[in-house]
Design a protein around this motif. Sequence first.
Motif, short mmCIF file in Angstrom:
data_model
loop_
_atom_site.label_atom_id
_atom_site.label_comp_id
_atom_site.label_asym_id
_atom_site.label_seq_id
_atom_site.Cartn_x
_atom_site.Cartn_y
_atom_site.Cartn_z
N GLY A 11 0.85 -1.20 0.00
CA GLY A 11 0.00 0.00 0.00
C GLY A 11 0.87 1.25 0.00
O GLY A 11 2.10 1.16 0.15
N GLY A 22 -5.87 1.73 -1.51
CA GLY A 22 -5.10 2.82 -0.92
C GLY A 22 -5.24 2.96 0.58
O GLY A 22 -4.78 3.93 1.16
N PHE A 23 -5.86 2.00 1.22
CA PHE A 23 -6.02 2.06 2.69
C PHE A 23 -4.72 1.66 3.39
O PHE A 23 -4.51 1.98 4.56
N ALA A 24 -3.85 0.96 2.66
CA ALA A 24 -2.55 0.53 3.19
C ALA A 24 -2.70 -0.26 4.49
O ALA A 24 -2.03 0.00 5.48
N ILE A 25 -3.55 -1.27 4.42
CA ILE A 25 -3.73 -2.13 5.60
C ILE A 25 -2.42 -2.83 5.95
O ILE A 25 -2.20 -3.23 7.11
N ASP A 46 6.00 -5.36 -3.54
CA ASP A 46 4.94 -4.57 -4.17
C ASP A 46 5.35 -4.30 -5.61
O ASP A 46 6.54 -4.14 -5.91
N ARG A 48 4.42 -1.69 -7.22
CA ARG A 48 4.60 -0.25 -7.42
C ARG A 48 5.87 0.18 -6.70
O ARG A 48 5.92 0.19 -5.45
N ASN A 51 5.57 2.63 -3.70
CA ASN A 51 5.01 2.06 -2.47
C ASN A 51 6.03 1.18 -1.77
O ASN A 51 6.19 1.22 -0.55
N CYS A 82 -1.75 -8.75 1.72
CA CYS A 82 -2.46 -7.47 1.93
C CYS A 82 -2.87 -6.82 0.61
O CYS A 82 -3.00 -5.60 0.54
N THR A 83 -3.02 -7.61 -0.43
CA THR A 83 -3.42 -7.08 -1.74
C THR A 83 -4.94 -7.11 -1.88
O THR A 83 -5.66 -7.51 -0.96
N TRP A 84 -5.43 -6.73 -3.04
CA TRP A 84 -6.87 -6.70 -3.29
C TRP A 84 -7.41 -8.14 -3.42
O TRP A 84 -6.66 -9.06 -3.77
N GLU A 106 -5.81 -10.95 4.03
CA GLU A 106 -6.82 -9.91 4.29
C GLU A 106 -8.21 -10.40 3.89
O GLU A 106 -8.38 -11.31 3.11
N LYS A 107 -9.20 -9.77 4.47
CA LYS A 107 -10.58 -10.02 4.08
C LYS A 107 -10.89 -9.13 2.88
O LYS A 107 -10.20 -8.11 2.71
N GLN A 135 -11.00 -9.46 12.22
CA GLN A 135 -10.35 -9.16 13.50
C GLN A 135 -11.32 -8.73 14.60
O GLN A 135 -10.93 -8.60 15.75
N TYR A 207 -12.22 -2.21 -5.28
CA TYR A 207 -11.11 -3.15 -5.05
C TYR A 207 -10.92 -4.07 -6.28
O TYR A 207 -10.57 -5.24 -6.14
N TYR A 281 -5.31 -6.75 15.57
CA TYR A 281 -4.41 -7.48 14.67
C TYR A 281 -3.29 -8.15 15.46
O TYR A 281 -2.94 -9.31 15.21
N1 LIG Z 1 -9.57 -5.92 7.87
C1 LIG Z 1 -9.96 -4.70 7.64
O1 LIG Z 1 -10.70 -4.11 8.44
C2 LIG Z 1 -9.52 -4.03 6.37
C3 LIG Z 1 -9.47 -2.64 6.24
C4 LIG Z 1 -9.06 -2.10 5.01
C5 LIG Z 1 -8.73 -2.92 3.95
N2 LIG Z 1 -8.81 -4.28 4.10
C6 LIG Z 1 -8.52 -5.19 3.00
O2 LIG Z 1 -7.12 -5.18 2.71
C7 LIG Z 1 -6.90 -5.48 1.35
C8 LIG Z 1 -5.96 -4.41 0.78
O3 LIG Z 1 -6.64 -3.18 0.78
P1 LIG Z 1 -5.83 -1.77 0.86
O4 LIG Z 1 -6.85 -0.70 0.70
O5 LIG Z 1 -4.93 -1.78 2.04
O6 LIG Z 1 -4.98 -1.89 -0.49
P2 LIG Z 1 -3.92 -0.84 -1.07
O7 LIG Z 1 -4.40 -0.44 -2.42
O8 LIG Z 1 -3.60 0.21 -0.06
O9 LIG Z 1 -2.61 -1.74 -1.19
C9 LIG Z 1 -2.54 -2.84 -2.04
C10 LIG Z 1 -1.10 -2.91 -2.57
O10 LIG Z 1 -0.94 -4.11 -3.32
C11 LIG Z 1 -0.03 -3.83 -4.35
N3 LIG Z 1 -0.09 -4.86 -5.37
C12 LIG Z 1 -0.98 -4.99 -6.40
N4 LIG Z 1 -0.68 -6.08 -7.14
C13 LIG Z 1 0.40 -6.65 -6.55
C14 LIG Z 1 1.19 -7.80 -6.85
N5 LIG Z 1 0.91 -8.59 -7.89
N6 LIG Z 1 2.24 -8.10 -6.04
C15 LIG Z 1 2.53 -7.31 -4.98
N7 LIG Z 1 1.83 -6.20 -4.65
C16 LIG Z 1 0.78 -5.89 -5.43
C17 LIG Z 1 -0.44 -2.44 -4.84
O11 LIG Z 1 0.57 -1.81 -5.60
C18 LIG Z 1 -0.72 -1.75 -3.48
O12 LIG Z 1 0.46 -1.11 -2.99
C19 LIG Z 1 -8.27 -5.56 0.69
O13 LIG Z 1 -8.66 -6.90 0.55
C20 LIG Z 1 -9.18 -4.82 1.69
O14 LIG Z 1 -10.52 -5.27 1.67
C21 LIG Z 1 -9.18 -4.83 5.28
#
Ligand SMILES: NC(=O)c1ccc[n+]([C@@H]2O[C@H](COP(=O)([O-])OP(=O)(O)OC[C@H]3O[C@@H](n4cnc5c(N)ncnc54)[C@H](O)[C@@H]3O)[C@@H](O)[C@H]2O)c1
Length: 345
Positions: A11, A22-25, A46, A48, A51, A82-84, A106-107, A135, A207, A281
Amino acid sequence: MTYRVGIVGTGPRRRTVERGGGFAIARVQADAWKTLKDVELAAACDIRPENLSAFTEDYGVAGYADYAHMLRDGQLDIVSVCTWPGLHSGMVIAAAEAGVRAIHCEKPMCLSLGEADRMIEACEANGVKLTVSHQRRFEPMYLRAKEWVSSGRIGRITDLRGRISGADADLLSWGTHWIDMFGFFLDDRPAKSVLAVTDTESAIIRYGHPVEDRAVVLVDYGDGVTATVEGGEDLPTPEFRIVGEAGVIRIGDVLTGWFMGEGPASIETHVRAEVDFGDSYAAAFRDLVSTIGTDQAPVLDARLARNATEIIMAAYASSNRTQRVVLPLDTDTFPLRERSEFKRK
Ligand SMILES: NC(=O)c1ccc[n+]([C@@H]2O[C@H](COP(=O)([O-])OP(=O)(O)OC[C@H]3O[C@@H](n4cnc5c(N)ncnc54)[C@H](O)[C@@H]3O)[C@@H](O)[C@H]2O)c1
């Protein structure tokens, strides 16, 4: 022993306000991993470069542009995915086959029941513990509510109700948490059937995958117990209600219990501050690590997340078919992809 952890998908350094990417979990997870004594946050990957370099700079870990490379060379014991959602299954299976001992994903777990099964099979075949970020099972408000339920304060549960609203109010992004809470409060008994309407008029992609604008889902757990989720961006504030024969518990900004009986003890209110993501977590990670090399199932076991996945996919299938779907679900695909709105995209 010190377990080496690698993170897939860092993220950005600066989190976006709106969810849907973009939440960067990963940074929440990284901070939580760092609180564990027997763990070393060792690597991240990652695609990117900006990032990845921000993350390696901030956390002092080895960086990889490709997760296969990290799995090959990182000497990892644990991987956090932690990806989509569309990427979760492939990454979890690759990590399991690379020989790590535990994976936290991640969920939402993934985008179909078929993917969920393949993730679980790969982990079982390789002796890997797999957990998913539901969590809330470690958050104090839910634990207190569970104590009230277990001690019989609201009697037998008859009805559970979850409402989701705001920027990510769809069943996969947000609803999965409430559906997992249905399992938590019902001791993970299997659901019997699902009847739902999911409106996809705006053909929203969030997502990277289709989601609905609005949903109403009725889950029948048998023995007179039902659960509903109502979701939509413009609905009132999210909340969760547990209705029993002798009282009601409401989890919103505060946790409130209405208990049958006399006097002030019949109503109890506990005000809670903001949920601390990091604490729940860290507790989940400590629990996962404690199960490595044992026969114990972790609290956030992926087999429980599979239940939530099945209910979500059954909800979409029910809406497509305009019929109640009796479980076990008879499709291992992602039913929203069959909608004409998404085929046009
Ligand atoms: N548990 C929770 O409460 C909670 C909260 C927020 C988000 N999430 C989940 O976390 C997950 C990620 O969400 P986010 O918003 O943090 O994402 P994000 O967009 O912030 O980060 C995802 C990262 O993955 C990278 N990426 C994409 N393809 C890749 C690959 N092939 N190899 C390596 N890296 C790659 C992207 O460049 C990006 O930096 C989702 O499933 C979301 O639902 C969970």
